[in-house]
Write an enzyme that holds these catalytic residues in place. Structure first.
Site, PDB file in Angstrom:
ATOM      1  N   HIS A  34       2.028  -1.031  -5.542  1.00 55.00           N
ATOM      2  CA  HIS A  34       1.421  -0.118  -4.563  1.00 55.00           C
ATOM      3  C   HIS A  34       2.184  -0.219  -3.240  1.00 55.00           C
ATOM      4  O   HIS A  34       2.632  -1.299  -2.861  1.00 55.00           O
ATOM      5  CB  HIS A  34      -0.055  -0.461  -4.365  1.00 55.00           C
ATOM      6  CG  HIS A  34      -0.773   0.588  -3.590  1.00 55.00           C
ATOM      7  ND1 HIS A  34      -0.700   0.667  -2.218  1.00 55.00           N
ATOM      8  CD2 HIS A  34      -1.522   1.641  -3.993  1.00 55.00           C
ATOM      9  CE1 HIS A  34      -1.403   1.723  -1.812  1.00 55.00           C
ATOM     10  NE2 HIS A  34      -1.904   2.333  -2.876  1.00 55.00           N
TER      11      HIS A  34
ATOM     12  N   GLU B 113       3.116   8.340  -5.381  1.00 52.72           N
ATOM     13  CA  GLU B 113       2.334   8.329  -4.152  1.00 52.72           C
ATOM     14  C   GLU B 113       3.261   8.386  -2.944  1.00 52.72           C
ATOM     15  O   GLU B 113       3.797   7.354  -2.510  1.00 52.72           O
ATOM     16  CB  GLU B 113       1.486   7.054  -4.074  1.00 52.72           C
ATOM     17  CG  GLU B 113       0.493   6.915  -5.209  1.00 52.72           C
ATOM     18  CD  GLU B 113      -0.661   6.008  -4.834  1.00 52.72           C
ATOM     19  OE1 GLU B 113      -1.795   6.467  -4.895  1.00 52.72           O
ATOM     20  OE2 GLU B 113      -0.424   4.856  -4.459  1.00 52.72           O
TER      21      GLU B 113
ATOM     22  N   GLY C 212      -3.914   7.592   2.579  1.00 55.24           N
ATOM     23  CA  GLY C 212      -4.920   7.245   3.583  1.00 55.24           C
ATOM     24  C   GLY C 212      -4.755   7.990   4.889  1.00 55.24           C
ATOM     25  O   GLY C 212      -5.369   7.637   5.895  1.00 55.24           O
TER      26      GLY C 212
ATOM     27  N   ASN D 250      -8.685   3.412  -6.816  1.00 58.77           N
ATOM     28  CA  ASN D 250      -8.115   2.198  -6.235  1.00 58.77           C
ATOM     29  C   ASN D 250      -8.981   1.843  -5.040  1.00 58.77           C
ATOM     30  O   ASN D 250      -8.885   2.472  -3.997  1.00 58.77           O
ATOM     31  CB  ASN D 250      -6.661   2.475  -5.800  1.00 58.77           C
ATOM     32  CG  ASN D 250      -6.070   1.313  -5.018  1.00 58.77           C
ATOM     33  OD1 ASN D 250      -6.630   0.211  -5.005  1.00 58.77           O
ATOM     34  ND2 ASN D 250      -4.934   1.546  -4.363  1.00 58.77           N
ATOM     35  N   TRP D 251      -9.840   0.848  -5.242  1.00 53.01           N
ATOM     36  CA  TRP D 251     -10.789   0.496  -4.184  1.00 53.01           C
ATOM     37  C   TRP D 251     -10.138  -0.231  -3.017  1.00 53.01           C
ATOM     38  O   TRP D 251     -10.737  -0.388  -1.973  1.00 53.01           O
ATOM     39  CB  TRP D 251     -11.907  -0.381  -4.764  1.00 53.01           C
ATOM     40  CG  TRP D 251     -12.976   0.383  -5.493  1.00 53.01           C
ATOM     41  CD1 TRP D 251     -13.022   1.734  -5.719  1.00 53.01           C
ATOM     42  CD2 TRP D 251     -14.167  -0.162  -6.075  1.00 53.01           C
ATOM     43  NE1 TRP D 251     -14.158   2.056  -6.396  1.00 53.01           N
ATOM     44  CE2 TRP D 251     -14.883   0.922  -6.639  1.00 53.01           C
ATOM     45  CE3 TRP D 251     -14.694  -1.453  -6.184  1.00 53.01           C
ATOM     46  CZ2 TRP D 251     -16.110   0.744  -7.292  1.00 53.01           C
ATOM     47  CZ3 TRP D 251     -15.905  -1.632  -6.841  1.00 53.01           C
ATOM     48  CH2 TRP D 251     -16.603  -0.548  -7.380  1.00 53.01           C
ATOM     49  N   LYS D 252      -8.938  -0.752  -3.200  1.00 44.95           N
ATOM     50  CA  LYS D 252      -8.271  -1.563  -2.171  1.00 44.95           C
ATOM     51  C   LYS D 252      -9.214  -2.722  -1.774  1.00 44.95           C
ATOM     52  O   LYS D 252      -9.946  -3.206  -2.626  1.00 44.95           O
ATOM     53  CB  LYS D 252      -7.862  -0.691  -0.990  1.00 44.95           C
ATOM     54  CG  LYS D 252      -7.110   0.559  -1.468  1.00 44.95           C
ATOM     55  CD  LYS D 252      -6.437   1.310  -0.398  1.00 44.95           C
ATOM     56  CE  LYS D 252      -5.716   2.507  -1.017  1.00 44.95           C
ATOM     57  NZ  LYS D 252      -4.938   3.260  -0.068  1.00 44.95           N
TER      58      LYS D 252
ATOM     59  N   GLU E 276       1.219  -0.333  -0.296  1.00 44.38           N
ATOM     60  CA  GLU E 276       0.677  -1.316   0.658  1.00 44.38           C
ATOM     61  C   GLU E 276       1.167  -2.716   0.318  1.00 44.38           C
ATOM     62  O   GLU E 276       1.392  -3.538   1.211  1.00 44.38           O
ATOM     63  CB  GLU E 276      -0.855  -1.232   0.669  1.00 44.38           C
ATOM     64  CG  GLU E 276      -1.327   0.014   1.412  1.00 44.38           C
ATOM     65  CD  GLU E 276      -2.646   0.582   0.931  1.00 44.38           C
ATOM     66  OE1 GLU E 276      -3.406  -0.117   0.242  1.00 44.38           O
ATOM     67  OE2 GLU E 276      -2.908   1.763   1.252  1.00 44.38           O
TER      68      GLU E 276
ATOM     69  N   SER F  86      -4.408  10.799  -0.592  1.00 43.19           N
ATOM     70  CA  SER F  86      -5.436  11.697  -0.043  1.00 43.19           C
ATOM     71  C   SER F  86      -5.891  12.761  -1.038  1.00 43.19           C
ATOM     72  O   SER F  86      -6.187  13.890  -0.658  1.00 43.19           O
ATOM     73  CB  SER F  86      -4.946  12.341   1.264  1.00 43.19           C
ATOM     74  OG  SER F  86      -4.619  11.335   2.204  1.00 43.19           O
TER      75      SER F  86
ATOM     76  N   GLY G 200      -7.724   6.691  -3.661  1.00 45.66           N
ATOM     77  CA  GLY G 200      -8.157   5.591  -2.799  1.00 45.66           C
ATOM     78  C   GLY G 200      -9.521   5.898  -2.200  1.00 45.66           C
ATOM     79  O   GLY G 200     -10.557   5.678  -2.821  1.00 45.66           O
ATOM     80  N   GLY G 201      -9.514   6.434  -0.984  1.00 43.32           N
ATOM     81  CA  GLY G 201     -10.753   6.679  -0.226  1.00 43.32           C
ATOM     82  C   GLY G 201     -11.851   7.358  -1.032  1.00 43.32           C
ATOM     83  O   GLY G 201     -13.005   6.909  -1.018  1.00 43.32           O
TER      84      GLY G 201
HETATM   85  P1  PGA Z   1      -5.880   7.496  -0.629  1.00 42.85           P
HETATM   86  O1  PGA Z   1      -5.149   6.261  -1.339  1.00 42.85           O
HETATM   87  O2  PGA Z   1      -6.454   8.361  -1.725  1.00 42.85           O
HETATM   88  O3  PGA Z   1      -6.935   6.877   0.241  1.00 42.85           O
HETATM   89  O4  PGA Z   1      -4.829   8.230   0.156  1.00 42.85           O
HETATM   90  C1  PGA Z   1      -4.423   6.446  -2.514  1.00 42.85           C
HETATM   91  C2  PGA Z   1      -3.783   5.138  -2.919  1.00 42.85           C
HETATM   92  O5  PGA Z   1      -3.360   4.385  -2.041  1.00 42.85           O
HETATM   93  O6  PGA Z   1      -3.685   4.818  -4.112  1.00 42.85           O
END
Ligand code: PGA
Length: 254
Positions: free
Chosen positions: A95, A167, A173, A9-11, A97, A213, A234-235
C-alpha cells in the site's frame, strides 16, 4: 477467484468492539455468497473478531500487511503463517502508505508478495503513481515498472492468487478520484504489462481493482470500465451503507 472483487481497507480504524458491531450491520446488507467477491482488510487486533463476524456470510477477511520472513527476531512484525492460522485469506501488500511512511520498497514488496503466496494467502498488491509522475506524463512507465518488480519470480500459477489494486497516490484519501477514463487506461497498462510477463490469458483473468476515493457515488462509473474489475475502498469501507452500495454497483457489472 471471482471476476469482480470489492475490498475494504480499514487502515488504522476500528476497535474490536466496533468490528463486532460493524459485521452485525454489514452482514444483512451484502449477500457475498451470491455476489462479487467481498473482502475486509482490518487491523491485526481486529482479525479474530472480523473472522468470527464474517462466518457464514461469504465475506473474506484480510490483513493489511505481512512480513517476508517466516519467523525470528523481527519485533513488531507478523508472518504469513500467523495470518493463515488466524483464519485470514487475503493480505494487502505494498500500500502506498506503507511505501511512503514505512520505507517499503519495490524489493521488500516483492519479498512480501512471495512470502504471502508461499503460505497460501491471496495478495492484494497495491501500486500507483505519485501526483508528480502523473503531471510529468510518466504514469505508464511507473506502474509498469512497479508491476514487474513486485511480481519478480512469481509463477503463473501463483498469479491466480494475486489481485492488483491500481491506486494513484494523489487520489487516496483526498477526495480526488481518477476519471473513469484515467482509471481504465492505467489499469489497461498494468494488464498489458502482465500480458508481457505471463501471456494474454493470464492477463485477461487478472482482477485489477481501482482504489482512491471510490465511494457510493462514483463506483458504478468506475466499475463500468472494461479494465476495472473491482475496488479497494478506504474511507467508504468504514460506513456499512456506503460499502454495501458499492458492492451493489459491482454486482450490476457482473
Ligand atoms: P480511500 O483509500 O478510499 O480512502 O481513498 C483507498 C486506499 O487507500 O486503499
Amino acid at each position: 477467484m471471482k471476476k469482480t472483487v470489492i475490498a475494504g481497507n480499514w487502515k488504522m480504524n476500528m476497535t474490536r468492539a466496533e468490528t463486532k458491531a460493524f459485521f452485525r450491520e454489514i452482514a444483512p446488507l451484502v449477500n457475498a455468497k451470491d455476489s462479487c467477491g467481498v473482502v475486509f482488510c482490518v487491523p491485526f487486533t481486529d482479525l479474530a473478531a472480523a473472522v468470527r463476524g464474517a462466518r457464514g456470510t461469504g465475506i473474506k477477511i484480510g490483513a493489511q500487511n505481512v512480513h517476508f520472513m517466516e519467523k525470528g527476531a523481527y519485533t513488531g512484525e507478523i508472518s504469513a503463517k500467523m495470518l493463515r492460522e488466524a483464519g485470514v485469506s487475503y493480505v494487502i501488500v505494498g500500500h502506498s502508505e506503507r511505501r511512503q511512511y514505512f520505507g517499503e520498497t519495490d524489493e521488500t514488496v516483492n519479498l512480501r508478495v512471495k512470502a504471502a503466496l508461499a503460505a497460501g494467502l491471496k495478495v492484494i498488491l497495491c501500486l500507483g503513481e505519485m501526483r508528480d509522475a502523473r503531471e510529468k506524463g510518466i504514469t505508464d512507465e511507473v506502474v509498469s515498472m512497479q508491476t514487474k518488480l513486485a511480481l519478480r519470480d512469481v509463477t503463473e500459477k501463483q498469479l491466480r492468487s494475486v489481485i492488483i489494486a491500481y491506486e494513484p497516490v494523489w487520489a487516496i484519501g483526498t477526495g480526488l478520484t481518477a476519471t473513469p477514463e484515467q482509471a481504465d487506461e492505467t489499469c489497461g497498462v498494468i494488464r498489458a504489462t502482465v500480458a508481457s510477463l505471463y501471456g494474454k490469458k493470464a492477463a485477461r483473468r487478472l482482477v485489477i481493482q481501482y482504489g482512491g476515493s471510490m465511494n457510493e457515488k462514483n463506483a458504478a462509473e468506475l466499475l463500468a470500465q472494461p479494465n476495472v474489475n473491482g475496488g479497494l475502498i478506504g474511507g467508504a469501507s468504514l460506513k456499512p451503507a456506503a460499502f454495501a452500495a458499492i458492492v451493489a454497483a459491482a454486482n450490476g457489472k457482473n
